[in-house]
Design a protein around this motif. Structure first.
Motif, PDB file in Angstrom:
ATOM      1  N   GLY A 128      44.299  24.379  45.141  1.00  0.00           N
ATOM      2  CA  GLY A 128      45.275  25.589  45.352  1.00  0.00           C
ATOM      3  C   GLY A 128      46.276  25.672  44.246  1.00  0.00           C
ATOM      4  O   GLY A 128      46.645  25.018  43.473  1.00  0.00           O
ATOM      5  N   GLY A 129      46.587  27.053  44.279  1.00  0.00           N
ATOM      6  CA  GLY A 129      47.544  27.865  43.405  1.00  0.00           C
ATOM      7  C   GLY A 129      47.402  27.633  41.864  1.00  0.00           C
ATOM      8  O   GLY A 129      48.133  27.638  41.089  1.00  0.00           O
ATOM      9  N   VAL A 130      46.046  27.531  41.454  1.00  0.00           N
ATOM     10  CA  VAL A 130      46.065  27.451  39.936  1.00  0.00           C
ATOM     11  C   VAL A 130      45.737  28.859  39.276  1.00  0.00           C
ATOM     12  O   VAL A 130      45.545  29.090  38.029  1.00  0.00           O
ATOM     13  N   GLY A 131      45.780  30.008  40.239  1.00  0.00           N
ATOM     14  CA  GLY A 131      45.747  31.427  39.868  1.00  0.00           C
ATOM     15  C   GLY A 131      44.449  32.064  39.747  1.00  0.00           C
ATOM     16  O   GLY A 131      44.350  33.010  39.163  1.00  0.00           O
ATOM     17  N   LYS A 132      43.692  31.644  40.904  1.00  0.00           N
ATOM     18  CA  LYS A 132      42.296  32.336  41.174  1.00  0.00           C
ATOM     19  C   LYS A 132      42.721  33.631  41.656  1.00  0.00           C
ATOM     20  O   LYS A 132      42.094  34.583  40.867  1.00  0.00           O
ATOM     21  N   SER A 133      43.449  34.047  42.419  1.00  0.00           N
ATOM     22  CA  SER A 133      43.553  35.253  42.839  1.00  0.00           C
ATOM     23  C   SER A 133      44.274  36.313  41.856  1.00  0.00           C
ATOM     24  O   SER A 133      43.941  37.462  41.524  1.00  0.00           O
ATOM     25  N   THR A 134      45.352  35.697  41.109  1.00  0.00           N
ATOM     26  CA  THR A 134      45.997  36.431  40.071  1.00  0.00           C
ATOM     27  C   THR A 134      45.167  36.785  38.710  1.00  0.00           C
ATOM     28  O   THR A 134      45.025  37.876  38.570  1.00  0.00           O
ATOM     29  N   ALA A 173      55.235  32.494  33.576  1.00  0.00           N
ATOM     30  CA  ALA A 173      56.238  33.471  33.370  1.00  0.00           C
ATOM     31  C   ALA A 173      56.644  33.799  34.840  1.00  0.00           C
ATOM     32  O   ALA A 173      56.207  34.938  35.226  1.00  0.00           O
ATOM     33  N   GLN A 227      44.587  34.343  53.372  1.00  0.00           N
ATOM     34  CA  GLN A 227      45.890  34.763  53.153  1.00  0.00           C
ATOM     35  C   GLN A 227      45.862  36.241  52.589  1.00  0.00           C
ATOM     36  O   GLN A 227      46.938  36.582  52.426  1.00  0.00           O
ATOM     37  N   LEU A 264      49.260  28.956  33.456  1.00  0.00           N
ATOM     38  CA  LEU A 264      50.295  28.424  33.975  1.00  0.00           C
ATOM     39  C   LEU A 264      51.108  27.256  32.939  1.00  0.00           C
ATOM     40  O   LEU A 264      51.360  26.042  33.317  1.00  0.00           O
ATOM     41  N   ARG A 283      50.452  32.155  29.743  1.00  0.00           N
ATOM     42  CA  ARG A 283      51.559  31.477  29.903  1.00  0.00           C
ATOM     43  C   ARG A 283      52.308  31.566  31.237  1.00  0.00           C
ATOM     44  O   ARG A 283      52.004  32.465  31.821  1.00  0.00           O
ATOM     45  N   PRO A 339      41.463  28.040  48.649  1.00  0.00           N
ATOM     46  CA  PRO A 339      40.919  26.831  47.943  1.00  0.00           C
ATOM     47  C   PRO A 339      40.241  25.739  48.488  1.00  0.00           C
ATOM     48  O   PRO A 339      39.368  24.880  47.974  1.00  0.00           O
TER      49      PRO A 339
END
Ligand SMILES: Nc1ncnc2c1ncn2[C@@H]1O[C@H](COP(=O)(O)OP(=O)(O)OP(=O)(O)O)[C@@H](O)[C@H]1O
Ligand SMILES: [Mg+2]
Length: 302
Positions: free
Chosen positions: A13-19, A225, A43, A191, A223, A135
């Protein structure tokens, strides 16, 4: 298999898939392509990232869930950006993983097909389909991986991110009997705190060992940010759009400083600029890699 489809895939989870998916969609649509995003996550993150969560046609995933159950077509939210449409996900997808699980028990070799068929109803007009997943591995993952043509594996710099890539590689092996066309396009690191190259260098070495030259790791790493990422999310825009906004905001602020009339214009963070450059560089390479693999695929099937 759904031609011209890509999933940014990670079980962490939270590794940037959606972004990453949102940036990939917006940049590809800017290049005169017709793009469709499909959000399979309860989500509904893409709705926030691309700013369509408040749109009248956003249904929280209800029509997508219905279409997977062979009840109607998924509703398309048109013109999220010029050339970019979306099928929204969200809470209405609850239960759809269980449904696909039952289908897979009844028909292990084809139970996932109602997902592929749901998308086939609407994908004819698009040059690229991007699928975003939650995820946690579930029958939704089986359905998506059995349907999609390419995977991009995002990771973070830490060992848990790399473990996630290793796990995705093992699933990839398992799923190929359902989808022999499935290919790994690339690994994209993200990230990364660019105040030190240590984390990225260590992770690069771990990935090189793991991938053994089979899959490219794209450069640069995206990066970290956080304030800019939070502000972009609040506004429902990508780093490309945030960068443009920063230019406009700077001009407006200079003007305001001269006159001091009216309320001060809102500040837009400069760090969005570096993020936009990272995404631009990585996604351009990904587009080249995609074009190369598509040509090879078309040669094979011709
Ligand atoms: N470059 C960045 N710098 C800092 N934070 C970021 C950056 N890009 C994304 N984020 C933040 O990281 C978090 C996770 O991103 P995202 O939702 O894209 O990951 P995900 O892999 O899709 O997560 P999930 O597993 O929950 O679906 C979000 O809060 C997002 O705003
Ligand atoms: Mg996500």
């Amino acid at each position: 298999m759904l031609p011209a489809s890509i999933c940014w895939y990670a079980t962490k989870g939270g590794v940037g898939k959606s972004t990453h998916t949102a940036h990939h969609a917006v940049l590809t649509a800017t290049g005169d392509n017709r793009v469709l995003t499909v959000d399979l996550d309860h989500q509904g993150s893409l709705g926030r990232l691309l700013g369509y969560a408040e749109h009248d046609d956003y249904d929280g995933g209800a029509s997508l869930a219905g279409a997977i159950r062979r009840q109607g077509e998924p509703r398309i939210i048109k013109d999220v950006r010029p050339g970019l449409d979306a099928i929204g996900g969200g809470p209405e997808l609850a239960g759809i993983a269980d449904y696909l699980g039952q289908q897979l028990v009844a028909r292990p070799g084809s139970g996932w097909k109602t997902f592929e068929e749901a998308l086939e109803l609407v994908v004819g007009d698009y040059d690229l389909i991007l699928i975003d997943l939650p995820p946690t591995p579930s029958p939704l993952h089986t359905a998506a991986l059995a349907t999609v043509h390419y995977l991009v594996l995002p990771t973070t710099t830490d060992s848990l991110g790399i473990d996630g890539v290793a796990f995705a590689l093992s699933l990839f092996g398992e799923i190929r009997h359902l989808n022999p066309h499935l290919e790994l396009l690339a690994v994209v690191g993200g990230l990364w705190d660019n105040r030190s190259s240590r984390g990225r260098d260590d992770a690069g070495r771990e990935l090189a060992d793991l991938l053994d030259g089979q899959v490219p790791v794209l450069e640069p790493w995206i990066r970290l940010a956080k304030p800019a990422a939070d502000d972009m999310l609040r506004r429902g825009i990508t780093a490309f759009e945030y960068e443009a906004l920063a230019g406009d905001a700077k001009a407006a602020r200079l003007q305001w400083l001269r006159t001091r009339q009216g309320p001060a214009p809102e500040r837009v963070l400069d760090s969005g600029r570096g993020l936009a450059a990272d995404y631009h560089a990585v996604l351009s390479q990904l587009a080249d890699r995609y074009a190369e693999r598509q040509l090879a695929y078309l040669d094979r099937v011709r």
